[in-house]
Design a protein around this motif. Structure first.
Motif, PDB file in Angstrom:
ATOM      1  N   LYS A   7      45.067  -1.587  88.019  1.00  0.00           N
ATOM      2  CA  LYS A   7      46.414  -1.050  87.850  1.00  0.00           C
ATOM      3  C   LYS A   7      46.511  -0.322  86.508  1.00  0.00           C
ATOM      4  N   ILE A   8      47.174   0.829  86.533  1.00  0.00           N
ATOM      5  CA  ILE A   8      47.508   1.557  85.302  1.00  0.00           C
ATOM      6  C   ILE A   8      48.930   1.131  84.967  1.00  0.00           C
ATOM      7  N   VAL A   9      49.099   0.424  83.830  1.00  0.00           N
ATOM      8  CA  VAL A   9      50.384  -0.200  83.520  1.00  0.00           C
ATOM      9  C   VAL A   9      50.907   0.227  82.146  1.00  0.00           C
ATOM     10  N   SER A  10      52.222   0.202  82.011  1.00  0.00           N
ATOM     11  CA  SER A  10      52.866   0.474  80.722  1.00  0.00           C
ATOM     12  C   SER A  10      52.754  -0.756  79.834  1.00  0.00           C
ATOM     13  N   LEU A  11      52.466  -0.526  78.566  1.00  0.00           N
ATOM     14  CA  LEU A  11      52.347  -1.596  77.562  1.00  0.00           C
ATOM     15  C   LEU A  11      53.152  -1.209  76.338  1.00  0.00           C
ATOM     16  N   GLY A  12      54.346  -1.685  76.206  1.00  0.00           N
ATOM     17  CA  GLY A  12      55.141  -1.343  75.031  1.00  0.00           C
ATOM     18  C   GLY A  12      55.204   0.153  74.828  1.00  0.00           C
ATOM     19  N   GLY A  13      54.453   0.667  73.863  1.00  0.00           N
ATOM     20  CA  GLY A  13      54.449   2.097  73.588  1.00  0.00           C
ATOM     21  C   GLY A  13      53.254   2.837  74.162  1.00  0.00           C
ATOM     22  N   GLY A  14      52.460   2.170  74.973  1.00  0.00           N
ATOM     23  CA  GLY A  14      51.265   2.827  75.499  1.00  0.00           C
ATOM     24  C   GLY A  14      51.007   2.477  76.947  1.00  0.00           C
ATOM     25  N   VAL A  15      49.775   2.697  77.347  1.00  0.00           N
ATOM     26  CA  VAL A  15      49.356   2.447  78.722  1.00  0.00           C
ATOM     27  C   VAL A  15      48.021   1.718  78.687  1.00  0.00           C
ATOM     28  N   GLY A  16      47.804   0.811  79.638  1.00  0.00           N
ATOM     29  CA  GLY A  16      46.545   0.094  79.731  1.00  0.00           C
ATOM     30  C   GLY A  16      46.071  -0.018  81.163  1.00  0.00           C
ATOM     31  N   PHE A  17      44.820  -0.416  81.310  1.00  0.00           N
ATOM     32  CA  PHE A  17      44.218  -0.634  82.613  1.00  0.00           C
ATOM     33  C   PHE A  17      44.102  -2.137  82.843  1.00  0.00           C
ATOM     34  N   GLN A  18      44.655  -2.627  83.949  1.00  0.00           N
ATOM     35  CA  GLN A  18      44.678  -4.061  84.235  1.00  0.00           C
ATOM     36  C   GLN A  18      44.032  -4.334  85.588  1.00  0.00           C
ATOM     37  N   PRO A  19      42.887  -5.059  85.591  1.00  0.00           N
ATOM     38  CA  PRO A  19      42.292  -5.430  86.872  1.00  0.00           C
ATOM     39  C   PRO A  19      43.299  -6.226  87.706  1.00  0.00           C
ATOM     40  N   ASP A  53      32.938   7.539  81.301  1.00  0.00           N
ATOM     41  CA  ASP A  53      32.445   8.147  80.070  1.00  0.00           C
ATOM     42  C   ASP A  53      31.120   8.877  80.281  1.00  0.00           C
ATOM     43  N   ASP A  54      30.349   8.485  81.306  1.00  0.00           N
ATOM     44  CA  ASP A  54      29.072   9.149  81.568  1.00  0.00           C
ATOM     45  C   ASP A  54      29.232  10.467  82.333  1.00  0.00           C
ATOM     46  N   GLY A  55      30.466  10.791  82.725  1.00  0.00           N
ATOM     47  CA  GLY A  55      30.730  12.047  83.410  1.00  0.00           C
ATOM     48  C   GLY A  55      30.372  12.071  84.888  1.00  0.00           C
ATOM     49  N   LYS A  56      30.010  10.931  85.458  1.00  0.00           N
ATOM     50  CA  LYS A  56      29.596  10.892  86.866  1.00  0.00           C
ATOM     51  C   LYS A  56      30.766  10.765  87.839  1.00  0.00           C
ATOM     52  N   TYR A  57      31.965  10.474  87.327  1.00  0.00           N
ATOM     53  CA  TYR A  57      33.126  10.326  88.212  1.00  0.00           C
ATOM     54  C   TYR A  57      34.381  10.793  87.482  1.00  0.00           C
ATOM     55  N   THR A  58      35.189  11.559  88.167  1.00  0.00           N
ATOM     56  CA  THR A  58      36.527  11.913  87.708  1.00  0.00           C
ATOM     57  C   THR A  58      37.443  11.838  88.915  1.00  0.00           C
ATOM     58  N   VAL A  81      30.308   0.211  82.603  1.00  0.00           N
ATOM     59  CA  VAL A  81      30.792   1.553  82.917  1.00  0.00           C
ATOM     60  C   VAL A  81      32.121   1.745  82.176  1.00  0.00           C
ATOM     61  N   PRO A  82      32.087   2.290  80.969  1.00  0.00           N
ATOM     62  CA  PRO A  82      33.333   2.592  80.265  1.00  0.00           C
ATOM     63  C   PRO A  82      34.021   3.780  80.940  1.00  0.00           C
ATOM     64  N   TYR A  83      35.346   3.760  80.961  1.00  0.00           N
ATOM     65  CA  TYR A  83      36.109   4.869  81.525  1.00  0.00           C
ATOM     66  C   TYR A  83      37.348   5.105  80.688  1.00  0.00           C
ATOM     67  N   LYS A  87      43.675  12.579  80.718  1.00  0.00           N
ATOM     68  CA  LYS A  87      44.916  13.251  80.320  1.00  0.00           C
ATOM     69  C   LYS A  87      45.509  12.697  79.024  1.00  0.00           C
ATOM     70  N   HIS A  88      45.148  11.467  78.651  1.00  0.00           N
ATOM     71  CA  HIS A  88      45.793  10.817  77.506  1.00  0.00           C
ATOM     72  C   HIS A  88      44.754  10.118  76.628  1.00  0.00           C
ATOM     73  N   ASP A  89      44.706  10.468  75.369  1.00  0.00           N
ATOM     74  CA  ASP A  89      43.794   9.818  74.424  1.00  0.00           C
ATOM     75  C   ASP A  89      44.150   8.350  74.258  1.00  0.00           C
ATOM     76  N   GLY A  90      43.139   7.524  74.060  1.00  0.00           N
ATOM     77  CA  GLY A  90      43.348   6.113  73.758  1.00  0.00           C
ATOM     78  C   GLY A  90      43.511   5.206  74.967  1.00  0.00           C
ATOM     79  N   GLU A  91      43.566   5.766  76.167  1.00  0.00           N
ATOM     80  CA  GLU A  91      43.678   4.942  77.373  1.00  0.00           C
ATOM     81  C   GLU A  91      42.265   4.709  77.900  1.00  0.00           C
ATOM     82  N   ILE A  92      41.736   3.496  77.627  1.00  0.00           N
ATOM     83  CA  ILE A  92      40.341   3.202  77.965  1.00  0.00           C
ATOM     84  C   ILE A  92      40.225   1.893  78.730  1.00  0.00           C
ATOM     85  N   GLY A  93      39.134   1.765  79.464  1.00  0.00           N
ATOM     86  CA  GLY A  93      38.852   0.540  80.190  1.00  0.00           C
ATOM     87  C   GLY A  93      37.357   0.401  80.416  1.00  0.00           C
ATOM     88  N   LYS A  94      36.971  -0.717  81.058  1.00  0.00           N
ATOM     89  CA  LYS A  94      35.553  -0.959  81.279  1.00  0.00           C
ATOM     90  C   LYS A  94      35.356  -1.730  82.574  1.00  0.00           C
TER      91      LYS A  94
END
Length: 112
Positions: A7-19, A53-58, A81-83, A87-94
């Protein structure tokens, strides 16, 4: 249908990825078996686009309340597999790919 959902979720002032697994929080990595099918579901009000991050999937652009249309297949080998959101800097997951370990069944004596 995917094996796993992030899930791509809102976190206070940002966004995070939540399994989408009970007990996991935004920012936690998703552990999957090799060759698992993963998709992302947008729970925010902004569009996102996931890229490894490896560029194999978008992914396609993931609009609010929708899921990615192009699912991601995890590699066949163990590893990380970091991702990120393209569209938005700082939104990362693994995603962590790890082989499933077959466990021997309990003996009859251990079941009692």
């Amino acid at each position: 249908m995917p094996d796993f959902l992030i899930k791509i979720v809102s976190l206070g002032g940002g966004v995070g990825f939540q399994p989408d697994i009970p007990g996991l929080e935004a920012g936690d990595p998703l552990y999957v078996a090799p060759n698992s099918l993963v998709c992302w579901n947008n729970h925010t009000n902004d569009p996102h686009q996931v890229a490894t991050d490896d560029g194999k999937y978008t992914s396609d652009e993931i609009l609010p309340t929708l899921s990615s249309k192009m699912d991601y297949y995890a590699p066949a080998t163990d590893g990380e597999v970091p991702y990120h959101c393209a569209k938005h800097d700082g939104e990362i997951g693994k995603i962590i790919v790890t082989a499933v370990v077959n466990m021997a069944p309990l003996s009859t004596e251990e079941n009692q």
